[in-house]
Design a protein around this motif. Structure first.
Motif, PDB file in Angstrom:
ATOM      1  N   ILE B 153       0.834  -1.176  -0.173  1.00 31.91           N
ATOM      2  CA  ILE B 153      -0.074  -0.054  -0.008  1.00 31.91           C
ATOM      3  C   ILE B 153       0.801   1.374   0.044  1.00 31.91           C
ATOM      4  O   ILE B 153       0.457   2.374  -0.261  1.00 31.91           O
ATOM      5  CB  ILE B 153      -1.043  -0.094   1.069  1.00 31.91           C
ATOM      6  N   CYS B 313      -6.790   2.667  11.370  1.00 31.12           N
ATOM      7  CA  CYS B 313      -5.447   2.557  10.428  1.00 31.12           C
ATOM      8  C   CYS B 313      -5.355   3.895   9.592  1.00 31.12           C
ATOM      9  O   CYS B 313      -6.036   4.490   8.996  1.00 31.12           O
ATOM     10  CB  CYS B 313      -5.962   1.534   9.631  1.00 31.12           C
ATOM     11  N   LEU B 314      -3.998   4.287   9.336  1.00 30.37           N
ATOM     12  CA  LEU B 314      -3.541   5.402   8.895  1.00 30.37           C
ATOM     13  C   LEU B 314      -2.947   5.101   7.712  1.00 30.37           C
ATOM     14  O   LEU B 314      -2.424   5.720   6.694  1.00 30.37           O
ATOM     15  CB  LEU B 314      -2.351   5.921   9.563  1.00 30.37           C
ATOM     16  N   ARG B 315      -3.176   3.456   7.026  1.00 26.41           N
ATOM     17  CA  ARG B 315      -2.267   3.040   5.950  1.00 26.41           C
ATOM     18  C   ARG B 315      -1.007   3.594   5.877  1.00 26.41           C
ATOM     19  O   ARG B 315      -0.397   3.990   4.659  1.00 26.41           O
ATOM     20  CB  ARG B 315      -3.500   3.562   4.711  1.00 26.41           C
ATOM     21  N   GLY B 317       1.324   1.164   6.212  1.00 25.37           N
ATOM     22  CA  GLY B 317       2.036   0.134   5.576  1.00 25.37           C
ATOM     23  C   GLY B 317       2.994  -0.508   6.360  1.00 25.37           C
ATOM     24  O   GLY B 317       3.827  -1.658   6.212  1.00 25.37           O
ATOM     25  N   ALA B 318       3.483  -0.218   7.551  1.00 27.55           N
ATOM     26  CA  ALA B 318       4.219  -0.789   8.350  1.00 27.55           C
ATOM     27  C   ALA B 318       4.218  -2.114   8.936  1.00 27.55           C
ATOM     28  O   ALA B 318       4.841  -2.935   8.884  1.00 27.55           O
ATOM     29  CB  ALA B 318       4.605  -0.099   9.442  1.00 27.55           C
ATOM     30  N   CYS B 319       2.658  -2.556   8.965  1.00 25.15           N
ATOM     31  CA  CYS B 319       2.279  -3.601   9.529  1.00 25.15           C
ATOM     32  C   CYS B 319       2.650  -5.001   8.280  1.00 25.15           C
ATOM     33  O   CYS B 319       3.050  -5.947   8.720  1.00 25.15           O
ATOM     34  CB  CYS B 319       0.942  -3.807   9.853  1.00 25.15           C
ATOM     35  N   ILE B 342      -3.358  -5.677   8.255  1.00 24.41           N
ATOM     36  CA  ILE B 342      -4.671  -4.774   8.006  1.00 24.41           C
ATOM     37  C   ILE B 342      -5.340  -5.127   6.875  1.00 24.41           C
ATOM     38  O   ILE B 342      -6.692  -5.226   6.990  1.00 24.41           O
ATOM     39  CB  ILE B 342      -4.124  -3.415   8.078  1.00 24.41           C
ATOM     40  N   CYS B 372       2.497  -0.945  14.599  1.00 22.91           N
ATOM     41  CA  CYS B 372       1.394   0.063  14.383  1.00 22.91           C
ATOM     42  C   CYS B 372       1.370   1.371  15.223  1.00 22.91           C
ATOM     43  O   CYS B 372       1.358   1.509  16.330  1.00 22.91           O
ATOM     44  CB  CYS B 372       0.108  -0.598  14.608  1.00 22.91           C
ATOM     45  N   VAL B 374      -0.808   3.574  15.507  1.00 17.29           N
ATOM     46  CA  VAL B 374      -2.015   3.968  16.587  1.00 17.29           C
ATOM     47  C   VAL B 374      -2.303   2.389  17.210  1.00 17.29           C
ATOM     48  O   VAL B 374      -3.301   2.374  17.715  1.00 17.29           O
ATOM     49  CB  VAL B 374      -3.330   4.346  15.565  1.00 17.29           C
ATOM     50  N   ILE B 376      -3.178  -0.410  16.745  1.00 16.55           N
ATOM     51  CA  ILE B 376      -4.316  -1.358  16.571  1.00 16.55           C
ATOM     52  C   ILE B 376      -3.948  -2.847  16.859  1.00 16.55           C
ATOM     53  O   ILE B 376      -2.982  -3.534  16.604  1.00 16.55           O
ATOM     54  CB  ILE B 376      -4.753  -1.235  14.945  1.00 16.55           C
ATOM     55  N   ILE B 378      -4.167  -5.772  16.053  1.00 17.90           N
ATOM     56  CA  ILE B 378      -4.618  -6.644  14.841  1.00 17.90           C
ATOM     57  C   ILE B 378      -4.821  -8.182  15.043  1.00 17.90           C
ATOM     58  O   ILE B 378      -5.801  -8.707  14.908  1.00 17.90           O
ATOM     59  CB  ILE B 378      -3.398  -6.370  13.687  1.00 17.90           C
TER      60      ILE B 378
END
Ligand code: SF4
Lengths: 229, 476, 240
Positions: B153, B313-315, B317-319, B342, B372, B374, B376, B378
């Motif tokens: 992403i 999610c801020l998108r 891409g780290a996850c 995500i 993440c 924020v 999340i 997951i």
């Protein structure tokens, strides 16, 4: 750069000297004494310069406003620029910059000039320029960022379409971090205009995560701090 | 293994990913480099965790009163002169955008990087309407030239080497072959600049929408988002409903963490703020600005108390980069716009049964939650989705292996309720099986455990004492 | 003599009996009376992770009945400990009675290394292990329980040991319970890459506190004929 650091060191040492006469009285919780304010400003400008260099910006030093036109000409010459697009200043008068460039036989795209009927639209002329010059409304020390407000007299294209970009900022307008800068700008420019926060030249890491500069925006980004004498 | 094809094809595509040694090496390199950068930028920013917490609280608040904020956002955007369209699903969004483009009489659309427009499959819709769509983010441009979808992403072409891209450009752009990233980038810049100056419509995504001022914040490094939203006469921004934040002063908390985790930068090169079309005296900027606010399954996620968190999610891409599964199979294996951890949450909720297998594509190792920005949770949401699938029993065609494995867990759980019987059974079975073992390991196993031994691993024999246990000293 | 309960875990009981013996040995060396938890076989993680709530609930109920607050319950697995300490609250969300019991039990549940270092306040337990060791920090141990330093401290205190670093140690080994047979190709690829990084380190032995990881890495090593051995932390600490 090193000349700049020397200057900062000088400014700091100068400020550390004991003040001869008793300082003017100030109320508790009042404004910081002027020399502390100046020291803070110097510190912020120095932090900005460091971060700006870290994102591959090229810092051209701190100069008095009247020295700046000559500096711009020097830069434009070093870039072999034929045409330079010059916006309007925020705190500074940019007219002398335009005049100095013309005196140096460079074509100047002025954003505030009345458009001749046969001339192509301004944004196309800006896109043809070799260098765009604007003044930032704020600078951010912690990230080496310049916040530029696009206005009719300083359109967004100036920092976007020419291959090189010079952003001048007033040393009074360097803020410690993003939050301070956004608070200082206030909501108005965000609502009325287009604001761009710019941190270094355009870049990509889309090919094997290797950094390449100048993808769509300027490949080179210069900054000058203006510090009135 | 004779597993039939599944609804989503994940089993097959992930097998292709794992088998592609070249792909795995590229992923390992690129994601490894990203993780190093992230670790370095975080280490020098002591406030990172407190900024994360602040950002998370803002999201909790914003998502908690999304209704209010969306109204405020819409009012403010309209007051600023933008046209706002709220799309319930992908189809509505597509139709609206195609219409705007047609009315603008544009033959060409330039696009900034936007996962949301990938989600709604905008490009094929525009092409069907006879409009040429040009992706302008370098990575997106590359995958578009290849006729692929992005595999990440943030880094759409993460699955390609510079040599792959060199060959692609030689083929499609007619430039001499080179694997020099500078030369390749320059070729794309030249080609795309012409298009920027002539395209009638620009389309981008949105990172944050500030309700208080009606301002969209677009975050990027290349400048293509700025160009797409500045040069064409018509600008269309497409955003999910979850992108709204209350105040301008909330934004710095996100900016402080987003680039640090997304790309390992302190801040991206550009943060662009756009609140409306150009003013009467402006020399550039779009004359018309449209904001498409997309639901497409998000409000259903909002309604689920466990899933709601995924909307933070801020998108970044780290996850994806930290995920051991993503790193082995690559983004294309997920067959979805949103791959990785995500993606395994979002995809089944946006695309339904076609992505039902994805919540199971995780060891629940928790690396995604830790990185993440924020926070999340997951793994917890994946567990929730696994449970939801098992309860709802939807008409999903699960791969045979998955069905068998699941059944064997049910059997095991049933037996494990009777520890004494189970122990007796294994005590009796162990000596019977022992002759089949070598140094306490079985080379081949029947049934579900056969999936273990067929894939490069011996299986420990029941109650075996592996001989090494008796000699701790180094053989040297 | 203080009493502790030792919960064997299904994997250790069926595939790694020496782990339970070793854990018992180490605890007894600390003058503890060790009593096994016999009335429960599995903490419920296997069905829980597969999304099978009802079967998971049955096993959790069984576990909660088999244990009572009052004496520490030591579990030689980060994963099973996380299940009881952390995931039971999600699993038992609609079972107030059981949830209450789980909450009362929670403070008594310890992972093996956590118990030694945090409760018994020991690092040196009289172990000797003359080998070069790569420590694999198991995922749930590290990221759910945040037990990060304890196993390393215990290893560092072992006589004769040399602990070496390797690249990206925290990445999952690929076990993941049912994941390992549902998506075996991905699971195996994860093990493969992990093993390669450990091989580069020159370690002769991999140590972990979770039988799932040992099964995964040990199985992959054995298949490849790589002479690196897999040991549970308890086994290392029991060695002399
Ligand atoms: S879930 Fe978190 S880590 Fe993953 S993309 Fe979203 S913000 Fe980034």
């Amino acid at each position: 750069m090193s000349a700049f650091h020397k200057l900062i060191a000088r400014v700091r040492t100068a400020l550390e000297r004991p003040v001869e006469s008793a300082p003017p009285h100030h109320e508790a919780g009042g404004m910081a004494p002027p020399h502390a304010e100046a020291a803070r400003r110097a510190e912020l400008a120095s932090a900005f310069a460091r971060e700006f260099a870290a994102v591959r910006g090229e810092f051209l030093g701190i100069h008095a406003p009247e020295e700046i036109p000559a500096k711009v000409v020097e830069l434009a010459r070093s870039l072999n620029a034929l045409a330079v697009a010059v916006g309007a200043g925020v705190t500074l008068d940019f007219e002398p910059i335009g005049r100095a460039l013309e005196a140096a036989r460079m074509a100047v795209v002025r954003t505030n000039a009345k458009k001749r009927d046969d001339a192509p639209p301004l944004r196309e002329r800006i896109a043809q320029a070799d260098l765009g010059v604007v003044e930032a409304d704020a600078a951010i020390a912690s990230t080496g960022t310049l916040a530029v407000v696009g206005t009719p007299a300083s359109p967004a294209s100036l920092t976007l379409t020419p291959p090189a970009n010079l952003i001048i900022f007033h040393a009074d307008r360097v803020h410690a971090d993003l939050a301070a800068a956004i608070a200082a700008l206030g909501p108005e420019p965000f609502v009325k205009n287009r604001v761009a926060m710019i941190t270094g030249p355009s870049r990509t890491a889309d090919i094997e995560k290797m950094i390449v500069l100048g993808v769509h925006g300027p490949r080179r980004l210069f900054a000058i701090a203006a510090w009135p004498r | 293994m004779s597993a039939g094809p599944s609804s989503s094809g994940f089993l097959e595509s992930s097998r292709r990913g794992v088998a592609d040694a070249d792909l795995r090496r590229k992923l390992e390199n690129a994601t490894g480099r990203h993780l190093e950068h992230v670790a370095a930028t975080r280490a020098e920013f002591p406030a990172f965790d407190s900024e994360r917490d602040a950002a998370r609280r803002i999201k909790e608040d914003a998502i908690g009163r999304l209704d209010e904020l969306l109204v405020e956002l819409k009012n403010k955007l309209e007051a600023n002169g933008a046209t706002v369209f709220v799309a319930a699903d992908a189809g509505e969004a597509r139709d609206y955008i195609v219409n705007v483009v047609k009315r603008a009489g544009a033959k060409q659309v330039v696009k900034g990087k936007s996962m949301t427009t990938e989600e709604i499959e905008l490009n094929p819709a525009l092409e069907r309407a006879g409009v040429e769509v040009v992706e302008t983010d370098l990575g997106e441009y590359i995958v578009q030239l290849r006729g692929e979808r992005p595999s990440h992403i943030i880094t759409p072409a993460i699955h390609l080497s510079k040599e792959d891209i060199g060959r692609l450009f030689a083929d499609k752009l007619g430039i001499p072959y080179t694997a020099e990233p500078e030369t390749l980038t320059d070729a794309a810049r030249k080609r795309l600049r012409e298009i920027f100056l002539s395209a009638g419509v620009g389309v981008t995504g949105v990172n944050f929408a500030i309700a208080e001022t009606g301002t969209l914040a677009l975050i990027e490094n290349e400048g293509n988002g700025r160009l797409s939203s500045t040069l064409p006469d018509t600008f269309i921004a497409v955003m999910g409903i979850e992108k709204v934040i209350p105040k301008l002063s909330d934004l710095p908390h996100f900016l402080e963490i987003l680039a640090r985790t997304g790309t390992g930068q302190k801040l991206t090169t550009y943060v662009n703020f756009i609140s409306g079309p150009r003013g009467r005296h402006d020399a550039d900027g779009p004359r018309a600005m449209h904001v498409v606010i997309l639901d497409n399954g998000r409000s259903a996620m909002l309604a689920d108390p466990v899933l709601r968190e995924a909307l933070y999610c801020l998108r970044c891409g780290a996850c994806l980069n930290v995920c051991p599964v993503y790193r082995r199979i690559g983004g294309h294996a997920y067959n979805s716009t949103y791959p990785g951890p995500i993606g395994s949450i979002v995809s089944p909720n946006l695309f339904g049964s076609a992505a039902a297998e994805l919540p199971f594509a995780s060891t629940l190792c928790g690396a995604c939650r830790d990185i993440c920005p924020v926070r999340i949770d997951i793994p917890r949401i994946l567990l929730h989705l696994r449970w939801r699938e098992s309860v709802a029993q939807p008409a999903i065609k699960w791969p045979k292996a998955a069905v068998k494995a699941r059944a064997s867990v049910v059997r095991f759980a049933r037996m494990a309720r009777f520890p004494r019987t189970l122990r007796l059974l294994t005590r009796l079975a162990a000596p019977v099986l022992r002759p089949f073992a070598r140094d306490g390991y079985m080379r081949r196993m029947p049934g579900v455990a056969g999936n273990w031994t067929r894939w490069g691993r011996d299986f420990p024999a029941l109650r075996a004492r592996r001989k090494t246990r008796q000699k701790p000293a180094e053989h040297s | 003599m203080t009493e502790v309960r030792l919960f064997a875990t299904c994997l250790a009981e069926e595939f790694f009996p020496s782990v339970i013996e070793a854990a018992k040995t180490v605890l007894e060396r600390l003058k503890l009376k060790v009593r096994p938890v016999r009335a429960s076989f599995c903490c419920a993680q296997a069905p829980f992770n597969e999304g099978l709530r009802e079967p998971a609930l049955d096993l959790a109920r069984k576990f909660l009945r088999a244990c009572e607050p009052g004496a520490p319950i030591v579990i030689p697995s980060g994963s099973c400990t996380s299940m009881v300490r952390i995931f039971y609250s999600d699993l038992l969300a609609n079972e107030p009675k059981l949830a209450e019991r789980a909450a009362a039990l929670r403070p008594w549940i310890y992972e093996f290394s956590q118990f030694l270092v945090d409760v018994m306040k020991v690092k040196y337990v009289g172990a000797r292990f003359d080998r070069t060791v790569a420590y694999h920090p198991a995922c749930h141990l590290t990221r759910e329980l945040r037990v990060i330093d304890q196993p390393r401290a215990l290893l560092a205190a072992v006589e004769g040991i040399r602990v070496v670093d390797f690249r990206n140690p925290e990445e999952c080994c690929g076990f993941g319970g049912v994941f390992s047979v549902k998506l075996p190709h991905i699971s195996a690829a994860m093990a493969e890459d992990k093993i390669q990084r450990i091989q580069e380190s020159g370690a002769s032995t991999i140590v972990a506190n979770d039988c799932g990881c040992l099964m995964q890495l040990g199985g992959a090593l054995h298949r490849r004929g790589i002479p690196i051995e897999t040991w549970h932390l308890a086994e290392v600490l029991a060695a002399r």
